[in-house]
Design an enzyme around this catalytic site. Structure first.
Site, short mmCIF file in Angstrom:
data_model
loop_
_atom_site.label_atom_id
_atom_site.label_comp_id
_atom_site.label_asym_id
_atom_site.label_seq_id
_atom_site.Cartn_x
_atom_site.Cartn_y
_atom_site.Cartn_z
N SER A 48 0.80 -1.23 0.00
CA SER A 48 0.00 0.00 0.00
C SER A 48 0.84 1.27 0.00
O SER A 48 0.31 2.34 -0.31
CB SER A 48 -0.94 0.01 1.20
OG SER A 48 -0.22 -0.09 2.41
N ASP B 39 -2.59 8.80 7.43
CA ASP B 39 -3.54 8.00 8.21
C ASP B 39 -2.74 7.22 9.25
O ASP B 39 -1.56 7.50 9.48
CB ASP B 39 -4.39 7.09 7.30
CG ASP B 39 -3.58 6.01 6.60
OD1 ASP B 39 -2.39 5.83 6.93
OD2 ASP B 39 -4.14 5.32 5.72
N HIS C 29 0.15 5.12 7.05
CA HIS C 29 0.84 5.54 5.83
C HIS C 29 1.36 6.97 5.92
O HIS C 29 0.72 7.83 6.55
CB HIS C 29 -0.11 5.42 4.63
CG HIS C 29 -0.62 4.04 4.41
ND1 HIS C 29 -1.83 3.62 4.91
CD2 HIS C 29 -0.07 2.97 3.77
CE1 HIS C 29 -2.03 2.35 4.58
NE2 HIS C 29 -0.97 1.94 3.90
#
Length: 403
Positions: free
Chosen positions: A95, A369, A372
């Site tokens: 991600s 977040d 990340h």
């Protein structure tokens, strides 16, 4: 700003040619006056007429030359803007670098709505941050367009997109089982297999040269700890000691890198793991003293050490290969120590907690977040790795281009 400077430069050139034309015309007039006093009226009047025409032609020619120069300057600027330092950028991982592949997969790990992408044309593209990722910045620096997510493209687009592709998939890891509880992300094996298929059909004149000169960016491994080894439900932590798991995991990544090499890859940028024990999702849910869960971080440092040694050895084994290792752990430590230099004020909390509106000034946060980095963190890392060799060794990305 460059366009304004260019416009001023061209105006000055036009003014110079016009001034030269005027000076020449005045000199010719004075010459004619002198000649007129010699009483050769008819001949010299004709000469005046002829010379006037010549001056007009000279001025017209000067203007034409200036316009031609202007056109050439704009062509040079346009070519410079479109100059590619490498043929393509290929991206693999999780991600941290997913650009939207998971939007088309059966998985819960998706970034399909705002505030993800709030600073990316206010559009949620599938990137797990507020704006751009590290490979997005690398693409800019290399003169390439952003590498599109493979799963978003048609078969024709996959064959004809020759400036790079993104195969990364959120929640994936080095090990095939990592991330499986989120659904069906593309495992690292899936990603390399898809790239192998693509390489066979890619519409380039010389695929061997194309791949050898392109850059391969791999960012993966955090999930193998977060979702696998440190997961209570996982059997992995019962089978391996932390040190043994670090060696095992690094060796498993090396196997995948060798697969890419056999396909044709030669220039690699491989990220080490950052201090995952400091990300809000871990730091706020794990009992610890200080800002971070250091027991978590220590396990990752063992992996980083193993990876660095294995990449150095791999480069000596694989003819013509170059491996850049990024010290993400060191980078984030230095960023926290020098946060004022970059205008960052919060190094521990997430800009967005997943429930309420995100913070107003995203560039003041290291984390967007709970898991990340923010766009500002990505941009700083990319710029340093591209031009410095302190966090990207044994060479930076710009040196890798020329290697």
């Amino acid at each position: 700003m460059k366009g304004v400077h260019l416009a001023i430069f061209v105006v000055l050139i036009l003014a110079l040619f016009a001034a030269l034309g005027s000076i020449i015309f005045v000199l010719l007039q004075r010459c004619l006056v002198y000649i007129f006093h010699s009483k050769l009226i008819y001949i010299y009047i004709m000469r005046v007429f002829s010379l006037r025409s010549m001056v007009k032609a000279l001025i017209l020619c000067s203007v034409s030359v200036s316009l031609l120069l202007l056109f050439q300057l704009f062509s040079i600027c346009d070519n410079a803007k479109n100059t590619k330092l490498v043929p393509a950028l290929y991206i693999f991982g999780d991600s941290t670098v997913d650009a939207g592949n998971n939007n088309n997969l059966s998985t819960t790990a998706r970034a399909i709505s705002l505030p993800y992408g709030i600073d990316f044309n206010h559009t949620a593209t599938g990137r797990f941050t507020n704006g751009l990722t590290v490979p997005d910045y690398f693409a800019r620096f290399l003169g390439l367009p952003f590498a599109p997510p493979y799963m978003n493209l048609s078969e024709l687009e996959r064959r004809t997109t020759t400036t790079g592709l993104n195969f990364a998939s959120a929640s994936s890891g080095i090990l095939p089982e990592t991330g499986s509880f989120t659904g069906s992300p593309l495992t690292l094996d899936n990603q390399t297999d898809l790239f192998k298929i693509t390489a066979k059909t890619l519409d380039v004149q010389n695929i061997k040269v194309h791949l050898a000169k392109s850059i391969f960016f791999i960012s993966v491994g955090s999930n193998d700890y977060i979702m696998n080894y440190r997961n209570i439900a996982s059997k992995t932590n019962k089978l391996f000691s932390p040190d043994y798991f670090a060696k095992f995991l690094a060796e498993e990544l090396v196997k995948r890198l060798k697969k890419l090499y056999l396909i044709g890859a030669r220039k690699f940028v491989v990220t080490g793991l950052g201090p995952v024990g400091c990300i809000p999702a871990i730091a706020k849910s794990t009992p610890h003293e200080g800002d971070c869960a250091e027991s978590f971080n220590q396990a990752l440092l063992s992996y980083n050490k193993e990876l660095f040694m294995k990449l150095s050895k791999l480069q000596s084994q694989l003819y013509g290969s170059f491996f850049v290792h990024t010290d993400t752990f060191k980078f984030l430590h230095e960023l926290k120590e020098n946060k004022e230099k970059y205008g960052i004020t919060d190094t521990q909390n997430a800009c967005w907690d997943g429930k309420h509106d995100p913070c107003a000034v995203r560039d003041r946060y290291i984390y967007f977040d709970s898991a990340h980095p923010s766009q500002i963190t990505n941009s700083i890392f990319a710029a340093r790795c591209f031009s410095e060799s302190s966090i990207c060794t044994p060479m930076n990305v710009m040196q890798l281009v020329s290697a």
